[in-house]
Motif scaffolding. Structure first.
Motif, mmCIF file in Angstrom:
data_model
loop_
_atom_site.group_PDB
_atom_site.id
_atom_site.type_symbol
_atom_site.label_atom_id
_atom_site.label_comp_id
_atom_site.label_asym_id
_atom_site.label_seq_id
_atom_site.Cartn_x
_atom_site.Cartn_y
_atom_site.Cartn_z
ATOM 1 N N THR A 50 0.837 -1.196 0.000
ATOM 2 C CA THR A 50 0.000 0.000 0.000
ATOM 3 C C THR A 50 0.876 1.252 0.000
ATOM 4 O OG1 THR A 50 -0.121 0.026 2.413
ATOM 5 C CG2 THR A 50 -1.854 -1.148 1.264
ATOM 6 N N ALA A 51 0.312 2.333 -0.470
ATOM 7 C CA ALA A 51 1.014 3.620 -0.488
ATOM 8 C C ALA A 51 1.198 4.102 0.941
ATOM 9 C CB ALA A 51 0.214 4.627 -1.298
ATOM 10 N N SER A 52 2.448 4.239 1.355
ATOM 11 C CA SER A 52 2.703 4.572 2.762
ATOM 12 C C SER A 52 3.653 5.747 2.949
ATOM 13 C CB SER A 52 3.273 3.351 3.488
ATOM 14 O OG SER A 52 4.489 2.958 2.889
ATOM 15 N N ALA A 53 4.005 6.420 1.872
ATOM 16 C CA ALA A 53 4.900 7.578 1.974
ATOM 17 C C ALA A 53 4.096 8.853 1.730
ATOM 18 C CB ALA A 53 6.028 7.472 0.960
ATOM 19 N N ILE A 54 4.578 9.933 2.294
ATOM 20 C CA ILE A 54 3.912 11.227 2.123
ATOM 21 C C ILE A 54 4.961 12.334 2.154
ATOM 22 C CG2 ILE A 54 3.455 11.616 4.583
ATOM 23 C CD1 ILE A 54 0.644 12.640 3.677
ATOM 24 N N ILE A 55 4.690 13.401 1.443
ATOM 25 C CA ILE A 55 5.568 14.569 1.496
ATOM 26 C C ILE A 55 5.255 15.313 2.782
ATOM 27 C CG2 ILE A 55 6.154 16.769 0.416
ATOM 28 C CD1 ILE A 55 5.406 15.491 -2.286
ATOM 29 N N TYR A 56 6.306 15.659 3.493
ATOM 30 C CA TYR A 56 6.146 16.261 4.813
ATOM 31 C C TYR A 56 6.982 17.536 4.906
ATOM 32 C CZ TYR A 56 6.071 16.507 9.912
ATOM 33 O OH TYR A 56 5.902 16.908 11.209
ATOM 34 N N PRO A 57 6.363 18.654 5.301
ATOM 35 C CA PRO A 57 7.146 19.889 5.469
ATOM 36 C C PRO A 57 7.934 19.863 6.783
ATOM 37 C CG PRO A 57 4.842 20.302 5.961
ATOM 38 C CD PRO A 57 4.938 18.876 5.513
ATOM 39 N N THR A 58 9.155 20.331 6.732
ATOM 40 C CA THR A 58 9.985 20.415 7.939
ATOM 41 C C THR A 58 9.780 21.771 8.600
ATOM 42 O OG1 THR A 58 11.908 21.357 6.830
ATOM 43 C CG2 THR A 58 11.726 18.942 6.855
ATOM 44 N N PRO A 59 10.167 21.917 9.852
ATOM 45 C CA PRO A 59 10.051 23.220 10.520
ATOM 46 C C PRO A 59 10.846 24.331 9.821
ATOM 47 C CG PRO A 59 10.435 21.496 12.138
ATOM 48 C CD PRO A 59 10.607 20.873 10.785
ATOM 49 N N GLU A 60 11.883 23.957 9.089
ATOM 50 C CA GLU A 60 12.710 24.950 8.381
ATOM 51 C C GLU A 60 12.073 25.419 7.083
ATOM 52 O OE1 GLU A 60 14.000 21.791 9.133
ATOM 53 O OE2 GLU A 60 14.797 22.440 11.060
ATOM 54 N N GLY A 61 10.953 24.813 6.693
ATOM 55 C CA GLY A 61 10.284 25.194 5.454
ATOM 56 C C GLY A 61 10.704 24.381 4.244
ATOM 57 N N ASN A 62 11.424 23.283 4.486
ATOM 58 C CA ASN A 62 11.820 22.391 3.411
ATOM 59 C C ASN A 62 10.885 21.188 3.396
ATOM 60 O OD1 ASN A 62 14.061 24.047 2.791
ATOM 61 N ND2 ASN A 62 15.192 23.110 4.466
ATOM 62 N N TYR A 63 11.088 20.283 2.457
ATOM 63 C CA TYR A 63 10.232 19.112 2.348
ATOM 64 C C TYR A 63 11.067 17.846 2.343
ATOM 65 C CZ TYR A 63 6.524 22.355 1.223
ATOM 66 O OH TYR A 63 5.607 23.368 1.291
ATOM 67 N N ILE A 64 10.517 16.804 2.954
ATOM 68 C CA ILE A 64 11.123 15.482 2.940
ATOM 69 C C ILE A 64 10.033 14.475 2.609
ATOM 70 C CG2 ILE A 64 12.917 16.065 4.623
ATOM 71 C CD1 ILE A 64 11.254 14.497 6.726
ATOM 72 N N ILE A 65 10.433 13.243 2.363
ATOM 73 C CA ILE A 65 9.484 12.153 2.195
ATOM 74 C C ILE A 65 9.527 11.331 3.476
ATOM 75 C CG2 ILE A 65 8.933 10.046 0.928
ATOM 76 C CD1 ILE A 65 10.299 11.343 -1.509
ATOM 77 N N LYS A 66 8.385 11.221 4.140
ATOM 78 C CA LYS A 66 8.264 10.354 5.318
ATOM 79 C C LYS A 66 7.645 9.047 4.833
ATOM 80 C CE LYS A 66 7.582 11.982 9.572
ATOM 81 N NZ LYS A 66 8.910 11.835 10.051
ATOM 82 N N ASP A 67 8.317 7.949 5.132
ATOM 83 C CA ASP A 67 7.836 6.636 4.714
ATOM 84 C C ASP A 67 7.409 5.855 5.946
ATOM 85 O OD1 ASP A 67 7.287 4.218 3.567
ATOM 86 O OD2 ASP A 67 9.145 4.103 2.422
#
Length: 87
Positions: A50-67
């Motif tokens: 199943t799809a389990s990753a999402i784009i997540y904003p960091t406190p610094e205003g950048n983006y990561i992928i949380k899996d």
């Protein structure tokens, strides 16, 4: 002076906090409708049912992928290295 042409902060600044990089590789992860939320998607890093990753904003205003499916979180730099098979 750095041995590299660009530094990470300049790359993040030029790519909307890395969001443009993530969406280049995973366009299906772009916000849908008017909710403003990012949808879950598959990264292909792990063998996921199943799809389990999402784009997540960091406190610094950048983006990561949380899996949430057992894979590690990825910065845009980790993503490029994975997709382009770089060390």
């Amino acid at each position: 002076m750095s041995q590299y042409k660009f530094d990470k902060s300049k790359l993040l600044e030029a790519t909307n906090g890395g969001l443009d990089i993530i969406l280049h590789y995973y366009p299906q992860a772009d916000r849908k409708g008017g909710s403003g939320k990012f949808p879950h998607f598959k990264t292909g890093v792990t063998d996921e049912a199943t799809a389990s990753a999402i784009i997540y904003p960091t406190p610094e205003g950048n983006y990561i992928i949380k899996d949430f499916g057992g894979g590690d979180d990825m910065t845009p730099f980790d993503l490029v290295m994975f997709k382009e098979r770089l060390d």
